[in-house]
Design a protein around this motif. Structure first.
Motif, PDB file in Angstrom:
ATOM      1  N   GLY A 195       3.177  63.326 -25.915  1.00  0.00           N
ATOM      2  CA  GLY A 195       2.424  62.383 -25.546  1.00  0.00           C
ATOM      3  C   GLY A 195       2.057  61.706 -26.607  1.00  0.00           C
ATOM      4  O   GLY A 195       1.423  60.613 -26.710  1.00  0.00           O
ATOM      5  N   GLU A 196       1.343  62.002 -27.756  1.00  0.00           N
ATOM      6  CA  GLU A 196       0.690  62.012 -29.258  1.00  0.00           C
ATOM      7  C   GLU A 196       1.702  61.374 -29.344  1.00  0.00           C
ATOM      8  O   GLU A 196       2.193  61.195 -31.157  1.00  0.00           O
ATOM      9  CB  GLU A 196       0.472  62.568 -29.488  1.00  0.00           C
ATOM     10  N   HIS A 197       3.360  61.496 -29.934  1.00  0.00           N
ATOM     11  CA  HIS A 197       4.530  61.033 -30.652  1.00  0.00           C
ATOM     12  C   HIS A 197       4.893  62.475 -31.606  1.00  0.00           C
ATOM     13  O   HIS A 197       4.952  61.384 -32.261  1.00  0.00           O
ATOM     14  CB  HIS A 197       4.505  59.251 -30.666  1.00  0.00           C
ATOM     15  N   ASN A 198       4.280  63.137 -31.744  1.00  0.00           N
ATOM     16  CA  ASN A 198       4.560  63.679 -33.082  1.00  0.00           C
ATOM     17  C   ASN A 198       5.383  65.296 -33.216  1.00  0.00           C
ATOM     18  O   ASN A 198       5.012  66.551 -32.965  1.00  0.00           O
ATOM     19  CB  ASN A 198       3.649  63.697 -33.416  1.00  0.00           C
ATOM     20  N   ALA A 199       6.312  65.453 -30.932  1.00  0.00           N
ATOM     21  CA  ALA A 199       6.993  66.143 -31.496  1.00  0.00           C
ATOM     22  C   ALA A 199       8.128  66.430 -31.793  1.00  0.00           C
ATOM     23  O   ALA A 199       8.802  66.254 -32.769  1.00  0.00           O
ATOM     24  CB  ALA A 199       8.188  65.605 -29.991  1.00  0.00           C
ATOM     25  N   GLY A 200       8.963  67.933 -31.571  1.00  0.00           N
ATOM     26  CA  GLY A 200       9.905  68.065 -32.408  1.00  0.00           C
ATOM     27  C   GLY A 200      10.956  67.799 -31.364  1.00  0.00           C
ATOM     28  O   GLY A 200      11.108  66.748 -30.978  1.00  0.00           O
ATOM     29  N   VAL A 201      12.277  68.418 -31.960  1.00  0.00           N
ATOM     30  CA  VAL A 201      13.743  68.024 -31.765  1.00  0.00           C
ATOM     31  C   VAL A 201      14.214  68.632 -30.256  1.00  0.00           C
ATOM     32  O   VAL A 201      13.506  69.641 -29.630  1.00  0.00           O
ATOM     33  CB  VAL A 201      15.338  68.833 -32.290  1.00  0.00           C
ATOM     34  N   GLN A 202      15.336  68.325 -29.764  1.00  0.00           N
ATOM     35  CA  GLN A 202      15.084  68.607 -28.548  1.00  0.00           C
ATOM     36  C   GLN A 202      16.176  69.814 -28.309  1.00  0.00           C
ATOM     37  O   GLN A 202      17.068  70.063 -29.144  1.00  0.00           O
ATOM     38  CB  GLN A 202      16.486  67.253 -27.691  1.00  0.00           C
ATOM     39  N   VAL A 203      16.085  69.901 -26.510  1.00  0.00           N
ATOM     40  CA  VAL A 203      16.844  71.718 -26.596  1.00  0.00           C
ATOM     41  C   VAL A 203      17.575  72.094 -25.712  1.00  0.00           C
ATOM     42  O   VAL A 203      18.643  72.466 -25.494  1.00  0.00           O
ATOM     43  CB  VAL A 203      15.178  72.694 -27.014  1.00  0.00           C
ATOM     44  N   LEU A 204      16.736  70.865 -24.567  1.00  0.00           N
ATOM     45  CA  LEU A 204      18.239  71.046 -22.890  1.00  0.00           C
ATOM     46  C   LEU A 204      18.472  69.671 -23.121  1.00  0.00           C
ATOM     47  O   LEU A 204      17.792  68.731 -23.253  1.00  0.00           O
ATOM     48  CB  LEU A 204      17.387  71.774 -22.675  1.00  0.00           C
ATOM     49  N   ASN A 205      19.631  69.389 -21.788  1.00  0.00           N
ATOM     50  CA  ASN A 205      19.518  67.380 -21.752  1.00  0.00           C
ATOM     51  C   ASN A 205      20.718  67.953 -20.812  1.00  0.00           C
ATOM     52  O   ASN A 205      21.826  69.326 -20.754  1.00  0.00           O
ATOM     53  CB  ASN A 205      20.004  66.627 -22.816  1.00  0.00           C
ATOM     54  N   THR A 206      20.983  66.725 -20.110  1.00  0.00           N
ATOM     55  CA  THR A 206      22.386  66.944 -19.010  1.00  0.00           C
ATOM     56  C   THR A 206      23.610  66.107 -19.810  1.00  0.00           C
ATOM     57  O   THR A 206      24.032  65.465 -19.185  1.00  0.00           O
ATOM     58  CB  THR A 206      21.664  65.666 -18.015  1.00  0.00           C
ATOM     59  N   SER A 207      24.149  67.082 -20.881  1.00  0.00           N
ATOM     60  CA  SER A 207      24.700  66.424 -21.383  1.00  0.00           C
ATOM     61  C   SER A 207      26.264  66.432 -21.081  1.00  0.00           C
ATOM     62  O   SER A 207      27.643  66.620 -21.300  1.00  0.00           O
ATOM     63  CB  SER A 207      25.186  66.185 -22.990  1.00  0.00           C
ATOM     64  N   GLU A 208      26.176  67.694 -19.970  1.00  0.00           N
ATOM     65  CA  GLU A 208      27.751  67.894 -19.786  1.00  0.00           C
ATOM     66  C   GLU A 208      28.098  66.750 -18.224  1.00  0.00           C
ATOM     67  O   GLU A 208      29.687  66.911 -18.014  1.00  0.00           O
ATOM     68  CB  GLU A 208      27.870  69.154 -18.021  1.00  0.00           C
ATOM     69  N   PHE A 209      27.495  65.365 -18.539  1.00  0.00           N
ATOM     70  CA  PHE A 209      28.027  64.283 -17.541  1.00  0.00           C
ATOM     71  C   PHE A 209      28.288  63.108 -18.484  1.00  0.00           C
ATOM     72  O   PHE A 209      27.572  63.193 -19.507  1.00  0.00           O
ATOM     73  CB  PHE A 209      26.468  63.657 -16.251  1.00  0.00           C
ATOM     74  N   PRO A 210      29.200  62.469 -17.995  1.00  0.00           N
ATOM     75  CA  PRO A 210      28.750  61.081 -18.873  1.00  0.00           C
ATOM     76  C   PRO A 210      27.791  60.533 -19.401  1.00  0.00           C
ATOM     77  O   PRO A 210      26.996  60.013 -19.174  1.00  0.00           O
ATOM     78  CB  PRO A 210      29.737  60.492 -18.452  1.00  0.00           C
ATOM     79  N   GLU A 211      27.995  59.645 -20.301  1.00  0.00           N
ATOM     80  CA  GLU A 211      27.071  58.816 -20.880  1.00  0.00           C
ATOM     81  C   GLU A 211      26.391  57.891 -20.324  1.00  0.00           C
ATOM     82  O   GLU A 211      25.226  58.043 -19.948  1.00  0.00           O
ATOM     83  CB  GLU A 211      27.419  58.202 -22.231  1.00  0.00           C
ATOM     84  N   THR A 212      27.309  57.362 -19.646  1.00  0.00           N
ATOM     85  CA  THR A 212      27.017  56.398 -18.461  1.00  0.00           C
ATOM     86  C   THR A 212      26.127  56.297 -17.276  1.00  0.00           C
ATOM     87  O   THR A 212      26.781  55.613 -16.263  1.00  0.00           O
ATOM     88  CB  THR A 212      27.903  54.467 -18.292  1.00  0.00           C
ATOM     89  N   SER A 213      26.703  57.977 -16.594  1.00  0.00           N
ATOM     90  CA  SER A 213      26.756  58.262 -15.230  1.00  0.00           C
ATOM     91  C   SER A 213      26.365  60.005 -15.052  1.00  0.00           C
ATOM     92  O   SER A 213      26.489  60.385 -14.522  1.00  0.00           O
ATOM     93  CB  SER A 213      28.472  58.597 -14.951  1.00  0.00           C
ATOM     94  N   GLY A 214      25.161  59.052 -15.718  1.00  0.00           N
ATOM     95  CA  GLY A 214      24.037  61.109 -15.317  1.00  0.00           C
ATOM     96  C   GLY A 214      23.730  61.872 -13.905  1.00  0.00           C
ATOM     97  O   GLY A 214      24.097  60.767 -12.795  1.00  0.00           O
ATOM     98  N   PRO A 215      23.718  62.840 -13.760  1.00  0.00           N
ATOM     99  CA  PRO A 215      23.536  63.069 -12.580  1.00  0.00           C
ATOM    100  C   PRO A 215      22.382  62.497 -11.418  1.00  0.00           C
ATOM    101  O   PRO A 215      22.375  63.260 -10.326  1.00  0.00           O
ATOM    102  CB  PRO A 215      22.902  64.678 -13.487  1.00  0.00           C
ATOM    103  N   LEU A 216      21.477  61.695 -11.833  1.00  0.00           N
ATOM    104  CA  LEU A 216      20.907  61.284 -11.499  1.00  0.00           C
ATOM    105  C   LEU A 216      20.748  60.256 -10.345  1.00  0.00           C
ATOM    106  O   LEU A 216      20.546  60.043  -9.260  1.00  0.00           O
ATOM    107  CB  LEU A 216      19.161  60.575 -12.233  1.00  0.00           C
ATOM    108  N   GLU A 217      22.386  59.808 -11.076  1.00  0.00           N
ATOM    109  CA  GLU A 217      23.231  59.031 -10.027  1.00  0.00           C
ATOM    110  C   GLU A 217      23.569  59.415  -8.830  1.00  0.00           C
ATOM    111  O   GLU A 217      23.799  58.800  -8.240  1.00  0.00           O
ATOM    112  CB  GLU A 217      24.147  58.486 -10.927  1.00  0.00           C
ATOM    113  N   GLN A 218      23.828  60.738  -9.205  1.00  0.00           N
ATOM    114  CA  GLN A 218      24.022  61.434  -7.191  1.00  0.00           C
ATOM    115  C   GLN A 218      22.979  60.856  -6.364  1.00  0.00           C
ATOM    116  O   GLN A 218      23.149  61.649  -5.041  1.00  0.00           O
ATOM    117  CB  GLN A 218      24.319  62.719  -7.641  1.00  0.00           C
ATOM    118  N   VAL A 219      21.925  61.612  -7.111  1.00  0.00           N
ATOM    119  CA  VAL A 219      20.752  61.437  -5.391  1.00  0.00           C
ATOM    120  C   VAL A 219      20.805  59.138  -4.859  1.00  0.00           C
ATOM    121  O   VAL A 219      20.800  58.087  -5.819  1.00  0.00           O
ATOM    122  CB  VAL A 219      19.664  61.242  -5.909  1.00  0.00           C
ATOM    123  N   LYS A 220      20.984  59.601  -4.021  1.00  0.00           N
ATOM    124  CA  LYS A 220      21.490  58.249  -3.772  1.00  0.00           C
ATOM    125  C   LYS A 220      19.713  58.155  -1.870  1.00  0.00           C
ATOM    126  O   LYS A 220      19.536  58.902  -1.857  1.00  0.00           O
ATOM    127  CB  LYS A 220      22.478  58.092  -1.937  1.00  0.00           C
TER     128      LYS A 220
END
Length: 220
Positions: A195-220
């Motif tokens: 919220g204050e734009h002074n966070a640390g690094v990323q720890v988790l993500n959804t990189s098991e899915f292709p860049e242009t086809s993330g998991p939220l695309e599965q929710v119709k």
């Protein structure tokens, strides 16, 4: 006039018929509600994995992982995010993002997840987390300049870039405080992902899915 015994029998019969009618109506309503729930809801489940950006820092949450369940209830979705293997009693920030790894693309701040003493955390979010999740800016417009003015934070832009609709189907979780990353043996990198734009690094993500086809695309 009917004899008393016959009248009593008649009343009892009418009461049974009335109760039976109420029971049938209630059963019909329950079935209709159950059927509507089945027809309008859909659940998609997928995992969160340790960010590849931490590959050079093996001591930072080496067993980090998570599970996401998205349930559609028609006009919105309910998204439950559960994480494990993180530093205990630590704050993290969840974003919907364009691509899972750097440079992340357009990103939307969802909220916070705080871990317990065992490094586990869970939170539910309500919004549009489906194939319709996107960001759009038809044209340039002014934006608030540094409403937080936090020392060391990444400054806000004073206007947005214009863009056609961009679908955002990935998720990412960031350390809220760079000091927590350093404590775990990682870099003192400052990112804008809180919220204050002074966070640390990323720890988790959804990189098991292709860049242009993330998991939220599965929710119709």
């Amino acid at each position: 006039m009917k004899p008393a015994r016959q009248l009593l029998k008649h009343c009892r019969k009418m009461k049974v018929l009335w109760c039976a009618g109420i029971g049938i109506a209630a059963l019909a309503c329950t079935s209709a509600i159950a059927q509507e729930t089945v027809d309008t809801s859909k659940t998609v489940k997928f995992g969160l994995v340790r960010s590849p950006g931490l590959s050079s820092f093996p001591t930072v949450a080496p067993k980090a992982h998570g599970t996401v369940t998205v349930r559609s209830i028609g006009p919105v979705e309910i998204m439950k995010v559960t994480v494990e293997g993180l530093p205990p009693k630590t704050d993290f920030d969840l974003f919907v993002i364009q691509v899972p790894n750097a440079p992340f693309g357009l990103s939307w701040y969802q909220g916070d997840i705080e871990t317990d003493g065992n490094g586990k955390g869970s939170r539910e979010f309500i919004g549009r987390f489906s194939i319709e999740t996107f960001i759009v800016a038809p044209n340039i417009a002014p934006a608030p300049a540094d409403p937080f003015n936090e020392p060391g934070s990444i400054p806000d832009a004073t206007q947005n870039p214009a863009t056609n609709p961009v679908q955002t189907y990935h998720l990412g979780l960031w350390f809220n405080d760079p000091a927590d990353v350093v404590k775990a043996g990682g870099p003192n990198t400052i990112t804008p992902f809180n919220g204050e734009h002074n966070a640390g690094v990323q720890v988790l993500n959804t990189s098991e899915f292709p860049e242009t086809s993330g998991p939220l695309e599965q929710v119709k």
